[in-house]
Design an enzyme around this catalytic site. Structure first.
Site, short mmCIF file in Angstrom:
data_model
loop_
_atom_site.label_atom_id
_atom_site.label_comp_id
_atom_site.label_asym_id
_atom_site.label_seq_id
_atom_site.Cartn_x
_atom_site.Cartn_y
_atom_site.Cartn_z
N LYS A 68 -52.30 91.37 136.31
CA LYS A 68 -51.83 90.30 137.18
C LYS A 68 -51.71 88.98 136.41
CE LYS A 68 -53.67 92.64 141.18
NZ LYS A 68 -54.81 92.87 142.07
N GLN A 112 -60.22 90.32 144.33
CA GLN A 112 -60.02 91.67 143.80
C GLN A 112 -61.04 92.63 144.45
OE1 GLN A 112 -57.55 92.72 141.53
NE2 GLN A 112 -58.32 94.73 142.12
N ASP A 135 -52.38 88.24 149.46
CA ASP A 135 -52.46 89.70 149.55
C ASP A 135 -52.03 90.17 150.95
OD1 ASP A 135 -52.99 91.40 147.53
OD2 ASP A 135 -55.17 91.27 147.65
#
Ligand code: NAD
Length: 301
Positions: A68, A112, A135
């Site tokens: 990422k 994460q 997200d």
């Protein structure tokens, strides 16, 4: 990543060549979207900023976070990773999230997953300001998706739908079958397909006689995480398949949920694993971060 018009043409040509071969090339489509984002960021002088929170030392998470970071750097999204120890308390994690929620410069917060066992993932995800939840996992954003309001769409489902659109698959009126009902993948895909006017059937581990349902499908989206769940006898001639599954076979090779070699000849289009949905997931995270920044400066609703 310096993108020239020539390179963009080459990426586009590669996508079209693969489509003609019956393959939806997720890597190339992701590159095309990223190249266009990079051009927009450069031309308009945009300054999106993504912060990732990584708690603990899960090896797979370290790899994902590195991917990422690289992807952000390549298109000019400022990014920073806060690495917190595996013993971080809920209070400490929430304090960090609150600090980022209140930092005007930060456009996206990525927590994460998985978190260490003593931390509750749902509570931590809900602590993120929905306006920075790139997200798309906060229930406010999932709820907005459900009622059809502008939101951050969760990345893997959005990426899957974008693959179908880029491949010019007709969604309106299509008979679509989604396999898997997680909040992360299956359920949002159902809503996104329905928003495109497909007729959607959601299947799961308790579905009776899955083959009789998949055989009627124009489009199958497999997101179960089961090797060879979809075999040749389960698909109709000309059907389109998006394989979201990521599994390791006995040889240690990455494979999806579809028996690719045997199923592909019957399909009109299919995504490979790897190189299908995977690259799109990170791309849509970048897209959501850019969208969040544009909302902040009043360029988007
Ligand atoms: P999950 O385990 O939360 O959900 C799996 C779903 O599949 C469940 O709803 C279950 O009912 C269903 N299922 C399981 N076995 C089944 C069977 N035999 N028949 C029908 N349905 C069955 O998993 P998830 O988080 O939704 O992920 C699904 C898959 O997608 C996994 O392989 C995961 O690694 C992969 N994934 C890929 C990406 C990507 O970027 N490519 C992102 C997220 C998840």
């Amino acid at each position: 990543m310096e993108i020239t018009v020539m390179e963009l043409h080459e990426i586009t040509a590669q996508i079209d060549t693969k489509l003609a071969e019956g393959i939806i090339d997720g890597k190339a489509i992701a590159n095309e979207i990223r190249a266009n984002m990079k051009i927009e960021i450069d031309e308009k002088g945009l300054k999106p900023y993504l912060v990732t929170l990584l708690v603990g030392d899960d090896p797979a998470s370290q790899v994902y976070v590195n991917f990422k970071e690289k992807a952000c750097n390549a298109i000019g999204i400022k990014n920073n990773v806060y690495r917190l120890s595996k013993d971080t308390t809920e209070e400490e994690l929430f304090a960090k999230i609150d600090e980022l929620n209140n930092n005007e410069e930060v456009d996206g917060i990525l927590l994460q997953l998985p978190l260490p066992d003593h931390l509750k993932e749902q509570d931590a995800t809900m602590r993120i300001d929905p306006k920075k939840d790139v997200d798309g996992l906060h229930f406010v954003n999932q709820g907005k998706l459900w009622v059809g309001m502008p939101t951050f769409k969760s990345c893997t489902p959005w990426g899957s739908i974008e693959l179908l659109k880029r491949a010019k698959v007709t969604l309106k009126g299509a008979n679509a079958v989604v396999i898997g009902r997680s909040n992360l993948v299956g359920r949002p895909i159902v809503r996104m397909l329905e928003a495109e006017n497909a007729t959607v059937t959601l299947c799961h581990s308790r579905t009776v006689d899955l083959p009789s349902i998949t055989r009627r499908a124009d489009i199958i989206i497999a997101a179960a995480g089961r090797i060879n769940l979809i075999t040749e006898d389960m698909v109709s001639e000309g059907c389109v398949i998006i394989d979201v599954g990521i599994n390791r076979n006995e040889a240690g090779k990455l494979v999806g949920d579809v028996d690719f070699e045997n199923v592909k000849p019957k399909t009109s289009l299919i995504t490979p694993v790897p190189g299908g949905v995977g690259p799109m997931t990170i791309t849509m995270l970048l897209a959501n971060t850019l969208l969040s920044y544009k909302r902040k400066i009043g360029l988007e609703n």
